[in-house]
Design a protein around this motif. Sequence first.
Motif, PDB file in Angstrom:
ATOM      1  N   ARG A   1       0.836  -1.209   0.000  1.00  0.00           N
ATOM      2  CA  ARG A   1       0.000   0.000   0.000  1.00  0.00           C
ATOM      3  C   ARG A   1       0.871   1.259   0.000  1.00  0.00           C
ATOM      4  NH1 ARG A   1      -4.641   2.371   2.453  1.00  0.00           N
ATOM      5  NH2 ARG A   1      -4.616   4.505   1.647  1.00  0.00           N
ATOM      6  N   ALA A   2       1.934   1.255   0.780  1.00  0.00           N
ATOM      7  CA  ALA A   2       2.791   2.435   0.864  1.00  0.00           C
ATOM      8  C   ALA A   2       3.439   2.751  -0.477  1.00  0.00           C
ATOM      9  CB  ALA A   2       3.853   2.227   1.938  1.00  0.00           C
TER      10      ALA A   2
ATOM     11  N   ASP B   1       2.217   2.092  -3.425  1.00  0.00           N
ATOM     12  CA  ASP B   1       1.207   2.245  -4.476  1.00  0.00           C
ATOM     13  C   ASP B   1       0.916   3.730  -4.680  1.00  0.00           C
ATOM     14  OD1 ASP B   1      -0.904   2.191  -6.204  1.00  0.00           O
ATOM     15  OD2 ASP B   1      -2.220   0.966  -4.942  1.00  0.00           O
ATOM     16  N   ARG B   2       1.533   4.327  -5.690  1.00  0.00           N
ATOM     17  CA  ARG B   2       1.350   5.754  -5.944  1.00  0.00           C
ATOM     18  C   ARG B   2      -0.053   6.085  -6.443  1.00  0.00           C
ATOM     19  NH1 ARG B   2       5.971   9.030  -6.430  1.00  0.00           N
ATOM     20  NH2 ARG B   2       7.956   7.937  -6.200  1.00  0.00           N
ATOM     21  N   GLY B   3      -0.773   5.076  -6.908  1.00  0.00           N
ATOM     22  CA  GLY B   3      -2.128   5.306  -7.398  1.00  0.00           C
ATOM     23  C   GLY B   3      -3.177   5.302  -6.306  1.00  0.00           C
ATOM     24  N   ASN B   4      -2.763   5.097  -5.067  1.00  0.00           N
ATOM     25  CA  ASN B   4      -3.703   5.043  -3.949  1.00  0.00           C
ATOM     26  C   ASN B   4      -3.189   5.950  -2.828  1.00  0.00           C
ATOM     27  OD1 ASN B   4      -5.919   4.226  -2.435  1.00  0.00           O
ATOM     28  ND2 ASN B   4      -4.943   2.344  -1.711  1.00  0.00           N
ATOM     29  N   PRO B   5      -3.116   7.263  -3.098  1.00  0.00           N
ATOM     30  CA  PRO B   5      -2.465   8.177  -2.140  1.00  0.00           C
ATOM     31  C   PRO B   5      -3.261   8.353  -0.859  1.00  0.00           C
ATOM     32  CG  PRO B   5      -3.536   9.428  -3.869  1.00  0.00           C
ATOM     33  CD  PRO B   5      -3.637   7.992  -4.272  1.00  0.00           C
ATOM     34  N   ARG B   6      -2.552   8.623   0.212  1.00  0.00           N
ATOM     35  CA  ARG B   6      -3.159   8.914   1.508  1.00  0.00           C
ATOM     36  C   ARG B   6      -2.276   9.954   2.178  1.00  0.00           C
ATOM     37  NH1 ARG B   6      -7.080   8.965   5.651  1.00  0.00           N
ATOM     38  NH2 ARG B   6      -6.161   8.410   7.649  1.00  0.00           N
ATOM     39  N   ALA B   7      -2.832  11.114   2.456  1.00  0.00           N
ATOM     40  CA  ALA B   7      -2.054  12.158   3.116  1.00  0.00           C
ATOM     41  C   ALA B   7      -1.645  11.699   4.513  1.00  0.00           C
ATOM     42  CB  ALA B   7      -2.869  13.439   3.198  1.00  0.00           C
ATOM     43  N   ILE B   8      -0.369  11.816   4.823  1.00  0.00           N
ATOM     44  CA  ILE B   8       0.080  11.416   6.159  1.00  0.00           C
ATOM     45  C   ILE B   8      -0.591  12.277   7.219  1.00  0.00           C
ATOM     46  CG2 ILE B   8       2.088  11.166   7.682  1.00  0.00           C
ATOM     47  CD1 ILE B   8       3.799  10.659   5.263  1.00  0.00           C
ATOM     48  N   ARG B   9      -0.861  13.522   6.884  1.00  0.00           N
ATOM     49  CA  ARG B   9      -1.543  14.403   7.843  1.00  0.00           C
ATOM     50  C   ARG B   9      -2.909  13.836   8.236  1.00  0.00           C
ATOM     51  NH1 ARG B   9      -5.064  18.780   8.203  1.00  0.00           N
ATOM     52  NH2 ARG B   9      -4.441  20.312   9.790  1.00  0.00           N
ATOM     53  N   ASP B  10      -3.597  13.216   7.277  1.00  0.00           N
ATOM     54  CA  ASP B  10      -4.900  12.624   7.593  1.00  0.00           C
ATOM     55  C   ASP B  10      -4.753  11.484   8.597  1.00  0.00           C
ATOM     56  OD1 ASP B  10      -5.958  14.423   5.823  1.00  0.00           O
ATOM     57  OD2 ASP B  10      -6.403  12.962   4.246  1.00  0.00           O
ATOM     58  N   SER B  11      -3.707  10.689   8.435  1.00  0.00           N
ATOM     59  CA  SER B  11      -3.450   9.616   9.396  1.00  0.00           C
ATOM     60  C   SER B  11      -3.101  10.181  10.769  1.00  0.00           C
ATOM     61  CB  SER B  11      -2.317   8.711   8.908  1.00  0.00           C
ATOM     62  OG  SER B  11      -2.726   7.925   7.816  1.00  0.00           O
ATOM     63  N   ALA B  12      -2.302  11.246  10.780  1.00  0.00           N
ATOM     64  CA  ALA B  12      -1.944  11.870  12.056  1.00  0.00           C
ATOM     65  C   ALA B  12      -3.186  12.431  12.746  1.00  0.00           C
ATOM     66  CB  ALA B  12      -0.914  12.975  11.827  1.00  0.00           C
TER      67      ALA B  12
ATOM     68  N   THR C   1       8.203   5.799   2.817  1.00  0.00           N
ATOM     69  CA  THR C   1       9.237   4.864   2.367  1.00  0.00           C
ATOM     70  C   THR C   1      10.464   5.578   1.806  1.00  0.00           C
ATOM     71  OG1 THR C   1       8.412   4.676   0.084  1.00  0.00           O
ATOM     72  CG2 THR C   1       7.390   3.251   1.750  1.00  0.00           C
ATOM     73  N   THR C   2      10.529   6.897   1.944  1.00  0.00           N
ATOM     74  CA  THR C   2      11.650   7.669   1.410  1.00  0.00           C
ATOM     75  C   THR C   2      12.292   8.496   2.517  1.00  0.00           C
ATOM     76  OG1 THR C   2      10.487   9.730   0.887  1.00  0.00           O
ATOM     77  CG2 THR C   2      10.272   7.905  -0.697  1.00  0.00           C
TER      78      THR C   2
END
Length: 302
Positions: free
Chosen positions: A234-235, A237-248, A290-291
């Motif tokens: 999932r991480a 997969d550039r076609g399935n973005p998720r803002a890290i801020r949303d997770s935070a 991952t970067t």
Amino acid sequence: MDPDRRRLGSTTSVRRQEIAMARVGFVGLGDMGSRMVPHLLESGHQVVVYDIRRDRIDPMTALGAVTADSPAAVARDTDVVISAVMSDDIPAAHWGEDGILAGMRPGSVLVVLSTTTPDMLRMIASHIPAGALVADAPLVGGVRYAAEARLTMLLGGSDEAVALTEPILAAFGDIERVGSLGSGVAYKLITNVAVMAAEAGLREALDLADTLDCSYDITLDLLARGPMADVVRRAKDRGNPRAIRDSALDFDVLLSAGGEDNLPISSAGRVRLWAAVEAASTPPVFFDLTTHTTALPEYRSR
């Protein structure tokens, strides 16, 4: 069968048929909402939309949606109102003279998709106008799932609210009935404990790789061979973005519901994800975990 119960069932069945091709309101056209509205239009619903950002509204009207000038206006003109705003935006979207609740009518249904707390759902329900209904249906699955109508919705609410809501939500994927009002967000928070610990754990594994002067590529390859395989996939997969801020922000909601002392792993995970948010010069997405973009300060230049 009790005659009153029979009449209720009959009334609900008729109402469900009426609402199957209803006027549907949608408030919140972010990464998820913007990919969900097209499915409503394709299903034949008339859709009224609102977002605080005009650039999010225009693509929906180009597809056939109608624009309202406030969340209240959306509610006044629709049978089912779907609220898909971020947790921080719930008060502004629902309360006040321009909020959704101000426009709700007897017989209409509000469906809250936001990741929030059972207490917030109960507060919304306590302010719902007489004769209107409310249900919660937080989402499992990311942007790709929303685009492909493969989301899972954790639906909570009264029997009547659930019955009237299901025909609308079916446009987005699978529906899992989980109990009374607030049950949906409760189970979403429970699953988030494990999911978001894995997100933060992925970043911390790479922090250790930096400390030990090891390769990110080899580390990710090894993680992908074990129980973290889905997280790594999932991480990347550039076609399935998720803002890290949303997770935070979801960590913030989770800890407000469960308490930091009771959830020490989540508490530590929140600190690491917020540090990742603040590390990047542009808003980072899940891939950036991952970067070196989100690495600890001394390793970001690698």
